[in-house]
Design a protein around this motif. Structure first.
Motif, short mmCIF file in Angstrom:
data_model
loop_
_atom_site.label_atom_id
_atom_site.label_comp_id
_atom_site.label_asym_id
_atom_site.label_seq_id
_atom_site.Cartn_x
_atom_site.Cartn_y
_atom_site.Cartn_z
N VAL A 1 0.83 -1.10 -0.10
CA VAL A 1 -0.03 -0.40 0.19
C VAL A 1 1.09 0.91 0.05
CG1 VAL A 1 -2.08 1.47 1.30
CG2 VAL A 1 -2.20 -1.19 0.70
N ALA A 2 2.25 1.21 0.34
CA ALA A 2 2.95 2.42 1.22
C ALA A 2 3.24 2.64 -1.04
CB ALA A 2 3.82 1.91 2.23
N VAL A 3 4.32 1.79 -1.33
CA VAL A 3 4.73 1.50 -2.49
C VAL A 3 3.75 2.31 -3.28
CG1 VAL A 3 6.00 1.06 -4.52
CG2 VAL A 3 6.21 0.54 -2.33
N LEU A 4 2.07 1.73 -3.56
CA LEU A 4 1.25 1.59 -4.49
C LEU A 4 0.89 3.49 -4.54
CD1 LEU A 4 -1.20 1.43 -6.48
CD2 LEU A 4 -2.93 0.94 -3.62
N LEU B 1 2.66 8.78 -10.01
CA LEU B 1 3.26 9.04 -11.31
C LEU B 1 3.57 7.52 -12.77
CD1 LEU B 1 7.17 8.64 -9.75
CD2 LEU B 1 5.96 10.76 -11.10
N LEU B 2 2.52 7.04 -11.81
CA LEU B 2 1.84 5.30 -13.21
C LEU B 2 0.95 5.25 -13.27
CD1 LEU B 2 4.58 3.06 -11.52
CD2 LEU B 2 5.08 4.10 -13.74
N GLY B 3 -0.21 6.14 -12.49
CA GLY B 3 -1.13 5.51 -12.50
C GLY B 3 -1.98 4.31 -11.38
N VAL C 1 1.37 -3.01 -9.97
CA VAL C 1 2.57 -3.31 -10.40
C VAL C 1 3.81 -3.58 -9.77
CG1 VAL C 1 4.40 -4.85 -12.57
CG2 VAL C 1 1.91 -3.91 -12.55
N LEU C 2 4.10 -2.30 -9.49
CA LEU C 2 5.20 -2.29 -8.75
C LEU C 2 5.20 -1.98 -7.85
CD1 LEU C 2 8.39 -0.96 -9.25
CD2 LEU C 2 7.25 1.38 -8.94
N SER C 3 4.64 -2.20 -7.33
CA SER C 3 3.68 -2.04 -5.25
C SER C 3 4.18 -3.35 -4.93
CB SER C 3 3.14 -1.07 -5.14
OG SER C 3 1.64 -2.50 -5.81
N ALA D 1 -10.32 7.76 -1.14
CA ALA D 1 -9.05 7.60 -1.28
C ALA D 1 -8.95 6.03 -0.90
CB ALA D 1 -8.43 8.56 -0.57
N TRP D 2 -9.82 5.66 0.06
CA TRP D 2 -10.13 3.86 0.41
C TRP D 2 -9.98 2.61 -0.23
CZ3 TRP D 2 -13.43 1.24 0.08
CH2 TRP D 2 -14.93 1.46 -0.40
N ALA D 3 -10.47 3.45 -1.25
CA ALA D 3 -10.42 1.69 -2.18
C ALA D 3 -9.29 1.61 -3.05
CB ALA D 3 -11.14 2.46 -3.88
N PRO D 4 -8.44 1.53 -3.28
CA PRO D 4 -7.25 1.14 -3.93
C PRO D 4 -6.54 0.63 -2.69
CG PRO D 4 -6.40 2.94 -4.65
CD PRO D 4 -7.88 3.54 -3.93
#
Length: 129
Positions: free
Chosen positions: A22-25, A31-33, A39-41, A99-102
């Protein structure tokens, strides 16, 4: 370590991986959407959970394995759970907003992929000696 304790340890490590995920996301999404950042997270979380599972959950396993080979094998075997995880994430983003959805998508996806990932790690990556 007995199966039940090993699964509990795997789940605790997974919770730490969730925080990394979640932090990386949220850091990379501008930057990446939301989809590219996911994918990166995932890669960041998988790397963190591999290191922690190697050290704690499966420490009595084959220590003679090549670290790079083990890491790559872990990433490949986690792809089964990742497909389930990402699918749940996408569904949540389509059905929920805010904001909580991801974060909710990551949480639901992590729960959905937990059993697949545990069995893959235990029997394919960190095999008994």
């Amino acid at each position: 370590m007995k199966l039940g304790r090993q699964f509990l340890s795997f789940a605790v490590v997974g919770a730490i991986g969730f925080v990394v995920d979640v932090a990386v996301l949220y850091l990379v999404a501008p930057l990446l959407g939301w989809y590219g950042a996911r994918v990166l997270s995932f890669l960041a979380a998988a790397t963190a959970t591999w290191a922690l599972n190697r050290r704690y959950t499966f420490k009595a396993r084959d220590a003679n394995a090549s670290v790079l080979r083990e890491y790559l094998g872990y990433l490949v075997t986690m792809l089964g759970g990742a497909v389930v995880n990402y699918g749940a994430y996408v569904l949540v983003l389509h059905w929920a907003s805010g904001a909580w959805a991801p974060a909710a998508g990551v949480a639901l996806g992590s729960c959905a992929g937990l059993a697949v990932n545990f069995l893959s790690a235990r029997y394919l990556v960190f095999k008994a000696r």
